[in-house]
Design a protein around this motif. Structure first.
Motif, short mmCIF file in Angstrom:
data_model
loop_
_atom_site.label_atom_id
_atom_site.label_comp_id
_atom_site.label_asym_id
_atom_site.label_seq_id
_atom_site.Cartn_x
_atom_site.Cartn_y
_atom_site.Cartn_z
N UNK A 106 13.13 13.22 -4.04
CA UNK A 106 13.37 11.78 -4.29
C UNK A 106 14.76 11.37 -3.79
N UNK A 107 15.38 12.23 -3.00
CA UNK A 107 16.74 12.01 -2.48
C UNK A 107 17.78 11.89 -3.60
N UNK A 138 23.02 9.14 -4.81
CA UNK A 138 22.72 8.78 -3.43
C UNK A 138 21.89 7.49 -3.44
N UNK A 139 22.38 6.50 -2.71
CA UNK A 139 21.75 5.17 -2.75
C UNK A 139 22.72 4.13 -3.29
N UNK A 171 0.83 -1.22 0.00
CA UNK A 171 0.00 0.00 0.00
C UNK A 171 0.86 1.27 0.00
N UNK A 172 2.12 1.13 0.40
CA UNK A 172 3.03 2.30 0.47
C UNK A 172 4.29 2.00 -0.33
N UNK A 173 4.17 2.01 -1.67
CA UNK A 173 5.29 1.58 -2.51
C UNK A 173 6.55 2.42 -2.35
N UNK A 174 6.43 3.63 -1.79
CA UNK A 174 7.62 4.49 -1.64
C UNK A 174 8.20 4.43 -0.23
N UNK A 208 13.20 22.01 -10.74
CA UNK A 208 13.95 20.80 -11.12
C UNK A 208 14.74 20.27 -9.93
N UNK A 209 15.38 21.19 -9.21
CA UNK A 209 16.18 20.79 -8.05
C UNK A 209 15.27 20.21 -6.97
N UNK A 210 14.15 20.85 -6.73
CA UNK A 210 13.21 20.39 -5.69
C UNK A 210 12.71 18.98 -5.99
#
Length: 503
Positions: free
Chosen positions: A399-400, A327-328, A180-183, A392-394
């Motif tokens: 999304x990190x 990042x990641x 239910x919370x894919x993110x 764009x930056x925001x």
């Protein structure tokens, strides 16, 4: 109607760091990412709570203190100071710093324990199985690799009375929650790992120990101390004074990939069992290598972030660590890539642009922002493009995607460098002074936008550029023509903000 002046909340956390040794680049990296996201959100109009801290209980710390021949509290106090100092040296803007040895934390964890017992989620039994002191984690027989934990840590067979948390009862609820919370878990590769781990079957979790004493005593049974992870995870709420705080639920927990299981499986299960709302997102980042080699104490190749700052300066260290890798992903520190990255992006690109333009205005326009009378469509289009950079930056920050966000700022600066070469104000000075003024105006305004956007990443350097421009208003709501530089606005004498590094 809601009061529109109330700022939206944003709560972000680092993991709390284990105080069995001094901080290394991994600690600095996690906190730096959180600092950049927190600073960005503040500049973007949010009421931010940014928490970091130290995890001060557990067998590993007890062993480290004994090895050092020190009193446990004195040992943790000493190492805690090195983490607190790192925050100051790296210019982290955390709003609070929690220690699990603080009363506010111990009191809240004891209360949670009682709640879990009362709701039937904790029972007394006996534990027998493999335990890795280094990871403070239990492992099943099937998880061992060549007789060691999957992390390479040594394991020992433990048998002792233990309280258990009914983790198995939450398996289906967790899977439903992920669906239910894919993110909730990011990046996607990590989400898939967690789901397959939970699907493979959850067993009840031992949540107390009797073989050592350094921890929070189990309420009503002081032979036991509460398992360090059950204790530690609740720092995210104890620091707020409880789950009724307006900052809960947390917007973003940032963690290293090695502790994702605790944050994405145990933590939501504990919260569900305690009847507390779940956080919105857990983001797991990768590990650093040193010149391509895995970092480990035994190899003696750990990277001390304080030494890097002393050698290269804080802004360059902050920039490199966040720009070099998505990042990641895992990242590699190498001295040569550090120097070439900083020189290309900062010295040659943003630094060069700002120095050329502002020095030219200072010398040729009586230290004042020139007239906009000869602005043409290309100039206004370029300015509009610059203002749109914020969106764009925001989008990337949300999304990190920190390195992508930085790239948009670098691209804007590169575009400005192309513009100055194309328009050549040094030639216009002899042929068309009005046009020269408008070209310089456009460039100065783009530099203002770049410097405002750079603040979360390099607060000091961007501040110096904005000081030179003599700009007081610096939040993101100024990134439009309403707050644009005005003709006749006086600037200060420019100086090189980004000196080149020599190899």
């Amino acid at each position: 109607m809601a009061n529109m002046s109330v700022k939206p909340k944003f709560y972000i956390t680092t993991p709390i760091y284990y105080v069995n040794d001094i901080p290394h680049i991994g600690h600095a990296y996690t906190s730096l990412a959180c600092d950049i996201l927190a600073r960005f959100k503040r500049l973007d109009g949010f009421d931010v709570m940014f928490l970091t801290g130290t995890d001060e209980h557990g067998q590993k710390i007890e062993k480290s203190a004994l090895k050092a021949g020190e009193n446990l509290q004195a040992f943790t106090d000493k190492v805690y100071v090195s983490f607190k100092n790192l925050s100051q040296i790296m210019n982290f803007s955390n709003d609070d710093f929690i220690r699990t040895s603080e009363e506010r934390h111990k009191k809240y964890v004891s209360e949670i324990w009682r709640r879990l017992v009362d709701s039937g989620n904790i029972y007394l039994g006996k534990y027998s199985g493999w335990y890795a002191v280094r990871d403070e984690a239990f492992y099943g027989e099937s998880e061992l690799v060549d007789g060691k934990a999957p992390t390479g840590a040594d394991v020992e067979w433990l048998e002792e009375p233990s309280y258990f948390f009914k983790l198995s009862a939450w398996q289906d609820k967790l899977l439903n929650f992920y669906e239910e919370n894919p993110h909730f878990i990011a990046p996607t590769s990590r989400r898939n790992e967690v789901i397959s781990f939970v699907k493979s079957g959850l067993t009840d979790l031992s949540v107390s120990r009797t073989s050592f004493k350094w921890g929070i005593p189990v309420p009503g049974d002081e032979q036991h101390v509460i398992y360090v992870w059950l204790d530690a995870l609740f720092n995210y709420i104890s620091a707020l004074g409880g789950e009724n705080s307006s900052y809960w639920p947390c917007d973003l927990h940032v963690v290293g990939k090695d502790i994702l299981r605790f944050h994405a499986v145990y933590w939501p299960a504990f919260l569900m069992a305690a009847g507390i709302e779940l956080p919105k997102k857990v983001f797991a980042h990768g590990w650093w290598t040193n010149e391509g080699v895995k970092i480990s104490k035994s190899l003696g190749n750990t990277i001390n972030p304080v030494n890097l700052v002393e050698e290269f300066g804080l802004d360059y260290v902050r920039y490199f660590m966040m720009k070099e890798v998505p990042f990641g992903n895992d990242g590699n520190y190498s001295r040569s890539s550090f120097i070439s990255r900083v020189n290309a992006d900062l010295a040659n690109n943003i630094g060069n642009l700002s120095q050329r333009v502002l020095s030219f205005i200072y010398k040729n326009c009586e230290m004042k922002i020139p007239s906009t009378e000869a602005l043409n469509d290309n100039d206004t289009e370029f300015l509009s493009f610059a203002y749109q950079s914020l969106n764009k930056v925001r989008k990337e920050i949300d999304q990190q995607g920190i390195n992508h966000a930085i790239q948009f700022i670098i691209d804007l600066s590169a575009k400005a460098n192309e513009y100055i070469d194309r328009e050549a104000p040094w030639n216009l000075r002899k042929t068309d002074i009005e046009r020269m003024g408008s070209v310089l105006y456009t460039l100065a305004e783009v530099i203002r936008v770049i410097a405002v956007l750079l603040q979360p990443i390099m607060p000091d350097a961007s501040g110096k550029i904005l000081d030179t421009l003599n700009v007081k208003e610096r939040s993101f709501n100024t990134l439009n023509k309403d707050f644009a530089l005005k003709e006749g606005h006086e600037i200060k004498e420019p100086f090189g903000v980004f000196p080149r590094l020599e190899g």
